[in-house]
Design a protein around this motif. Structure first.
Motif, mmCIF file in Angstrom:
data_model
loop_
_atom_site.group_PDB
_atom_site.id
_atom_site.type_symbol
_atom_site.label_atom_id
_atom_site.label_comp_id
_atom_site.label_asym_id
_atom_site.label_seq_id
_atom_site.Cartn_x
_atom_site.Cartn_y
_atom_site.Cartn_z
ATOM 1 N N SER A 56 4.252 -1.277 -4.280
ATOM 2 C CA SER A 56 3.017 -1.805 -4.799
ATOM 3 C C SER A 56 2.013 -2.353 -3.866
ATOM 4 C CB SER A 56 3.589 -3.199 -5.632
ATOM 5 O OG SER A 56 2.429 -3.681 -6.143
ATOM 6 N N ILE A 57 0.699 -1.888 -4.173
ATOM 7 C CA ILE A 57 -0.590 -2.143 -3.325
ATOM 8 C C ILE A 57 -1.583 -2.952 -4.199
ATOM 9 C CG2 ILE A 57 -2.427 -1.169 -1.941
ATOM 10 C CD1 ILE A 57 -0.441 1.480 -1.583
ATOM 11 N N PRO A 58 -1.540 -4.135 -3.954
ATOM 12 C CA PRO A 58 -2.373 -5.140 -4.745
ATOM 13 C C PRO A 58 -3.839 -4.905 -4.100
ATOM 14 C CG PRO A 58 -1.245 -6.599 -3.045
ATOM 15 C CD PRO A 58 -0.756 -4.976 -3.002
ATOM 16 N N SER A 71 -16.655 12.386 1.805
ATOM 17 C CA SER A 71 -15.934 11.067 2.178
ATOM 18 C C SER A 71 -14.579 11.513 2.720
ATOM 19 C CB SER A 71 -15.457 10.551 1.004
ATOM 20 O OG SER A 71 -14.626 9.178 1.239
ATOM 21 N N PHE A 72 -14.363 11.178 4.125
ATOM 22 C CA PHE A 72 -13.087 11.501 4.710
ATOM 23 C C PHE A 72 -11.744 11.030 4.079
ATOM 24 C CE2 PHE A 72 -15.908 12.831 7.682
ATOM 25 C CZ PHE A 72 -15.430 13.396 8.917
ATOM 26 N N ALA A 73 -10.748 11.617 3.730
ATOM 27 C CA ALA A 73 -9.729 11.028 3.117
ATOM 28 C C ALA A 73 -9.057 9.781 4.223
ATOM 29 C CB ALA A 73 -8.502 11.891 2.885
ATOM 30 N N SER A 74 -9.277 10.230 5.255
ATOM 31 C CA SER A 74 -8.935 9.171 6.314
ATOM 32 C C SER A 74 -9.287 7.798 6.167
ATOM 33 C CB SER A 74 -8.765 9.915 7.617
ATOM 34 O OG SER A 74 -10.035 10.166 8.116
ATOM 35 N N ASN A 75 -10.436 7.555 5.676
ATOM 36 C CA ASN A 75 -10.973 6.263 5.290
ATOM 37 C C ASN A 75 -10.212 5.259 4.708
ATOM 38 O OD1 ASN A 75 -13.400 7.158 6.458
ATOM 39 N ND2 ASN A 75 -14.617 7.339 4.391
ATOM 40 N N ALA A 76 -9.006 5.908 3.914
ATOM 41 C CA ALA A 76 -8.072 5.104 3.492
ATOM 42 C C ALA A 76 -7.143 4.292 4.744
ATOM 43 C CB ALA A 76 -7.052 5.894 2.668
ATOM 44 N N LEU A 77 -7.083 4.971 5.560
ATOM 45 C CA LEU A 77 -6.420 4.106 6.854
ATOM 46 C C LEU A 77 -6.712 2.635 7.200
ATOM 47 C CD1 LEU A 77 -6.272 6.960 9.366
ATOM 48 C CD2 LEU A 77 -4.169 6.215 7.784
ATOM 49 N N ALA A 78 -8.113 2.400 6.624
ATOM 50 C CA ALA A 78 -8.564 1.198 6.995
ATOM 51 C C ALA A 78 -7.705 -0.005 5.958
ATOM 52 C CB ALA A 78 -10.103 0.907 6.589
ATOM 53 N N TRP A 79 -7.158 0.477 4.891
ATOM 54 C CA TRP A 79 -6.433 -0.562 4.054
ATOM 55 C C TRP A 79 -5.132 -0.955 4.775
ATOM 56 C CZ3 TRP A 79 -7.290 3.309 -0.475
ATOM 57 C CH2 TRP A 79 -8.675 3.200 -1.048
ATOM 58 N N ARG A 80 -4.724 0.052 5.517
ATOM 59 C CA ARG A 80 -3.345 -0.304 6.228
ATOM 60 C C ARG A 80 -3.272 -1.589 7.145
ATOM 61 N NH1 ARG A 80 -2.628 3.744 11.295
ATOM 62 N NH2 ARG A 80 -4.932 3.610 12.170
ATOM 63 N N TRP A 81 -4.365 -2.164 7.289
ATOM 64 C CA TRP A 81 -4.492 -3.526 7.845
ATOM 65 C C TRP A 81 -4.111 -4.704 6.908
ATOM 66 C CZ3 TRP A 81 -3.368 -1.781 12.471
ATOM 67 C CH2 TRP A 81 -4.175 -0.720 12.840
ATOM 68 N N SER A 82 -4.582 -4.558 5.783
ATOM 69 C CA SER A 82 -4.388 -5.472 4.840
ATOM 70 C C SER A 82 -2.925 -5.465 4.328
ATOM 71 C CB SER A 82 -5.063 -5.289 3.422
ATOM 72 O OG SER A 82 -6.511 -5.363 3.883
ATOM 73 N N LEU A 83 -2.468 -4.059 4.182
ATOM 74 C CA LEU A 83 -0.942 -3.950 3.783
ATOM 75 C C LEU A 83 0.021 -4.684 4.891
ATOM 76 C CD1 LEU A 83 -1.380 -0.363 2.528
ATOM 77 C CD2 LEU A 83 -1.564 -2.502 1.127
ATOM 78 N N ARG A 84 -0.373 -4.227 6.109
ATOM 79 C CA ARG A 84 0.727 -4.742 7.062
ATOM 80 C C ARG A 84 0.502 -6.409 7.078
ATOM 81 N NH1 ARG A 84 -0.454 -0.225 11.672
ATOM 82 N NH2 ARG A 84 0.842 1.463 10.689
ATOM 83 N N SER A 85 -0.564 -7.170 6.631
ATOM 84 C CA SER A 85 -0.811 -8.501 6.753
ATOM 85 C C SER A 85 -0.262 -8.956 5.321
ATOM 86 C CB SER A 85 -2.086 -8.647 7.417
ATOM 87 O OG SER A 85 -2.998 -8.512 6.298
ATOM 88 N N GLY A 86 0.141 -8.144 4.528
ATOM 89 C CA GLY A 86 0.456 -8.845 3.225
ATOM 90 C C GLY A 86 -0.538 -9.309 2.444
#
Length: 266
Positions: A197-199, A120-135
């Motif tokens: 905090s990352i829900p 698993s690429f660690a960079s797969n976590a970058l997909a989560w940033r869109w949720s974080l940026r949108s709240g």
């Protein structure tokens, strides 16, 4: 010695290009979308005068590539494959089969070939940033699913090792990170490193597929979901290949997060 690096816009390839140039190798960066004078179009003409190739797995013309590379005198092909080829359902999985078809074509050719199989690429976590940026909370269909996040720099350094010493080649290497982590553990690490905090919320398979429909084709979504489900609550096997090839332990997911903390700024 000239090394052709395909997929030069990708994180692994970009890192590898820098490492090769530091070592004094002549590098020909190739992309399907060249973005500057230092990048050539990724087609079969790019093989002229090349000694070695770092190849992203693209099965559509792999037979033609293998023949052209042989005719051009290419001595070594290092393939960025995937550990998914080791799964029991690799032949029927869209994610695995594209890599498996390329491996098989290279193995059947006259080329000296080495397959690097990251988990698993660690960079797969970058997909989560869109949720974080949108709240919005991160949607996870299997929060307890394990993976072995591997840093792109470790993959690039492993590729450098086998390109620098072809005697290491001719066999596959399964590359993993140093830890088997669940998605929730990765989110906890990301939260600590970023100081925020990352829900997340647990969703069903169908809810996740609907949410990702514009970004992930249904067949690939089902394949990913099946893989995550198979690893739900089950730690994945780790290998020492990164250390064997690079001489240092694989970088942790926390290290990857610190290296990419700016990507998660809101």
């Amino acid at each position: 010695m000239t090394v052709l690096v395909t997929g030069s816009r990708g994180a692994v390839a970009r890192t590898l290009i820098g490492l090769l140039r530091e070592r004094g190798f002549a590098v020909r960066a190739a992309s399907s979308r060249p973005d500057g004078p230092d990048t050539v179009r990724c087609d079969l003409t790019a093989l002229k005068g090349v000694t070695s190739v770092f190849l992203y797995a693209e099965p559509s013309r792999i037979g033609e590539f293998a023949q052209e590379a042989t005719d051009a005198g290419v001595e070594h092909v290092v393939l960025l494959s995937s550990a998914a080829v080791l799964a029991p359902d690799a032949e029927s999985s869209p994610v695995a089969k594209s890599h498996l078809d390329v491996e098989k074509a290279l193995d059947a050719s006259c080329l000296h070939a080495t397959s690097l199989r990251p988990g698993s690429f660690a960079s797969n976590a970058l997909a989560w940033r869109w949720s974080l940026r949108s709240g919005r909370p991160i949607s996870l269909p299997f929060p307890g699913s394990h993976s072995d996040p591997v840093h792109e720099c470790d993959i690039a350094e492993a590729a450098l090792a086998v390109l620098s010493d072809p005697a290491l080649g001719g066999r596959p290497y399964t590359l993993t990170g140093p830890q088997s982590l669940t998605f929730t553990e990765q989110i906890d690490i990301l939260s600590r490193v970023t100081g925020r905090s990352i829900p997340f919320r647990e969703v069903t398979r169908e809810e996740w597929k609907e949410e990702m429909a514009e970004h992930v084709p249904a067949a690939f979504a089902d394949s990913l979901l099946d893989w995550w489900q198979s690893n739900d609550g089950c730690p994945v096997d780790l290998t020492p290949c990164v250390q064997e090839l690079t001489g240092h332990p694989a970088r942790t997911f926390a290290t990857w997060t610190r290296d990419h903390v700016d990507d998660f700024r809101v």
